[in-house]
Design a protein around this motif. Structure first.
Motif, PDB file in Angstrom:
ATOM      1  N   SER A 144      -0.761  -5.028   2.690  1.00 41.67           N
ATOM      2  CA  SER A 144      -0.585  -4.008   3.731  1.00 41.67           C
ATOM      3  C   SER A 144       0.693  -4.252   4.512  1.00 41.67           C
ATOM      4  O   SER A 144       1.170  -5.374   4.613  1.00 41.67           O
ATOM      5  N   VAL A 201       0.845  -1.184   0.000  1.00 41.63           N
ATOM      6  CA  VAL A 201       0.000   0.000   0.000  1.00 41.63           C
ATOM      7  C   VAL A 201       0.890   1.247   0.000  1.00 41.63           C
ATOM      8  O   VAL A 201       1.863   1.328   0.750  1.00 41.63           O
ATOM      9  N   ASN A 223      -5.395  -0.714  -1.494  1.00 39.13           N
ATOM     10  CA  ASN A 223      -5.881  -2.104  -1.483  1.00 39.13           C
ATOM     11  C   ASN A 223      -6.872  -2.372  -2.608  1.00 39.13           C
ATOM     12  O   ASN A 223      -6.860  -3.456  -3.202  1.00 39.13           O
TER      13      ASN A 223
END
Length: 129
Positions: free
Chosen positions: A129, A14, A89
């Motif tokens: 992430s 991300v 995302n």
């Protein structure tokens, strides 16, 4: 006959960046408008960005406006690149390159998949992430 091949997909964190490439082969590559679409399993293909390089026309989907940039490779005019920055995302998906001849109909709906006649096999982008 036009053929398309995508490359450059992969895993990206991300906030990271990635560049996808679409190589257009065939005798009339310079007449094509080219777009990137993406899809997540079970969902319809979403128009990400489209361009007609001779007229320097570019269009972006609302979800990527300001973060993605589509353009023709300056060294190889058969390559259309999608520069993805500040990846989120929701950018995860299979990215497809598509082409159609430049027409008035393309101007009306450059990010509609229905007008595109030639498609690549796709390249996966996975955001973590």
């Amino acid at each position: 006959q036009i053929q398309l091949m995508e490359s450059g997909g992969g895993s990206v964190p991300v906030g990271g960046s990635l560049t996808l490439s679409c190589t257009v082969s065939g005798p009339s590559y310079n007449l094509q408008s080219v777009a990137f679409f993406r899809s997540v399993k079970g969902e319809e293909r979403e128009g990400v960005a489209a361009t007609w390089p001779p007229g320097k026309l570019v269009y972006y989907g609302d979800a990527v406006q300001g973060r993605f940039t589509i353009g023709q490779d300056t060294l190889n005019k058969r390559v259309i690149q999608l520069r993805m920055e500040n990846i989120q995302n929701e950018d995860t998906g299979m990215y497809y390159c598509a082409a159609q001849e430049y027409t008035y109909e393309w101007l009306v709906a450059p990010l509609s998949p229905s007008g595109y006649k030639v498609w690549g096999q796709g390249t996966q982008v996975t955001v973590f992430s």
